[in-house]
Scaffold this active site. Sequence first.
Site, short mmCIF file in Angstrom:
data_model
loop_
_atom_site.label_atom_id
_atom_site.label_comp_id
_atom_site.label_asym_id
_atom_site.label_seq_id
_atom_site.Cartn_x
_atom_site.Cartn_y
_atom_site.Cartn_z
N GLU A 187 44.60 43.49 31.40
CA GLU A 187 43.20 43.27 31.05
C GLU A 187 42.22 44.11 31.87
O GLU A 187 41.23 43.61 32.40
CB GLU A 187 42.87 41.77 31.12
CG GLU A 187 43.79 40.93 30.23
CD GLU A 187 43.55 39.42 30.33
OE1 GLU A 187 42.64 39.01 31.07
OE2 GLU A 187 44.27 38.67 29.66
N GLU A 219 52.56 38.03 24.22
CA GLU A 219 52.13 36.65 24.49
C GLU A 219 51.73 35.95 23.18
O GLU A 219 50.67 35.34 23.09
CB GLU A 219 50.92 36.64 25.45
CG GLU A 219 51.16 37.42 26.73
CD GLU A 219 49.99 37.37 27.72
OE1 GLU A 219 49.06 36.57 27.53
OE2 GLU A 219 50.03 38.14 28.68
C1 XIL Z 1 47.91 31.88 31.45
C2 XIL Z 1 48.91 30.77 31.69
O1 XIL Z 1 49.53 30.44 30.47
C3 XIL Z 1 48.20 29.59 32.27
O2 XIL Z 1 49.14 28.60 32.66
C4 XIL Z 1 47.38 29.99 33.51
O3 XIL Z 1 46.62 28.89 33.94
C5 XIL Z 1 46.47 31.15 33.19
O4 XIL Z 1 47.23 32.21 32.64
N1 XIL Z 1 46.76 36.34 29.32
C6 XIL Z 1 47.78 36.53 30.22
C7 XIL Z 1 48.55 35.38 30.72
O5 XIL Z 1 48.11 37.68 30.52
O6 XIL Z 1 49.01 35.57 32.03
C8 XIL Z 1 47.75 34.11 30.64
O7 XIL Z 1 48.60 33.03 31.02
C9 XIL Z 1 47.18 33.92 29.26
C10 XIL Z 1 46.25 35.05 28.92
#
Ligand code: XIL
Length: 396
Positions: free
Chosen positions: A201, A305
């Site tokens: 990001e 994701e």
């Molecule tokens: C999220 C996790 O799922 C949560 O448990 C944590 O509190 C925050 O991070 N983008 C990403 C991930 O790259 O690492 C994130 O994961 C979700 C958004």
Amino acid sequence: MKIVKVLMIVMLGAVMGCSSGSDDTGPQVGGPSDDIDPGTTDDEGSTTDDEVPVVDPFVYDATEDLKNIASFPIGNIVSASKLASTSANNTSFKQILNAEYNSITAENDMKMANMFTGPDTYDFSDGDAIVAYAMENGMRVHGHALIWHSSIPNWLNSFSGTDEEFEAQVEAYVKATVAHFAEAEDDSGNPIVTSWDVVNEYFDGSSVRNSLFTQRIGNDFHEKAFQWAREADPDVKLFYNDYNIAGQVDKRNAIIGMANNFITNSIPIDGIGMQMHLNHDWPSSDLPISIQAISDTGLLVHISELDVKVNYGDDITEFTEERAMAQEFQYQRAGYYYTTIVPSAQQFGLTLWGFRDQDSWLYDGGSDWPLLYNVDFNTKISHRGLVAGLNGENPE
Ligand code: XIL
């Protein structure tokens, strides 16, 4: 009548109805039947709403495991604590993990805030446990994520040294982490940790995100990070990872510009992770367009994701059949377009961001249902959609 409070009896009735026939060729949709009012059913001496098990009606009996369908790795997220747990729920979780997935990503355990415990001090124990599980079970680990503005340890946030000292800390962390996880190999000498999201990001829309890293290192911290990672391991695959690459054209173009700039200037990068936090009705036409555009960079493409929200507008209070079907369709689209658009040599894999709805980072106190499994780890029809997409069935 609360739709989610459908009697287990309705489900059992549906299943028994199926099993009495000889047709076992396909999955059956579970769900409320129009002609049965759960509130008036009195089978098995069943009783009031309060005693009725709460079940998600939008499930089906899966006959195919995800990893056996795809010709690329299928991943999901884990934590060291869940892998170590022997609770009934975590036993179910691990059964599904082992049956359906051959790639794992640490949901949080391998982020900077968890591993970078102090100046020149690292705690890799959770990541090591995840790597050990992967090794025992024949899986790979995708490292996530070396540098992310949302996972900075407190001590580094308030670091009082100079900017040069700050950068030296981050450089040492990236190198030590990549080098540490490069050590794990299977019996044939292949790495378990095949890859890292080096920077997560970097962009905010199409602009560079203002973060501690841009402030203290500069807007080129991402280029340095990829170079540090490459110095620590000449072979591990290095990914740039971000959200809304599908759906936000300006942002995607900025990311593609960055990737092309890296390639032109010999800054090491192997792949792009498209997070794919989708909505049931978004993105629409931009989904295949974005997958094509990222493929056109020639880099590896990771759906890193995947989840599909069904209530981003907060307009429903319970999961509905309409949303379940829209979600099934969106999962099918994601699986289908990834499978059919990305050249096989660039298909790094497709990773889901969770198992049960209630374990999702988007569960929002029970007001969204973004994933593939219900409370009992039964496969939702969203799973059927992904199966169809991975099987190359065109949803449109
Ligand atoms: C999220 C996790 O799922 C949560 O448990 C944590 O509190 C925050 O991070 N983008 C990403 C991930 O790259 O690492 C994130 O994961 C979700 C958004």
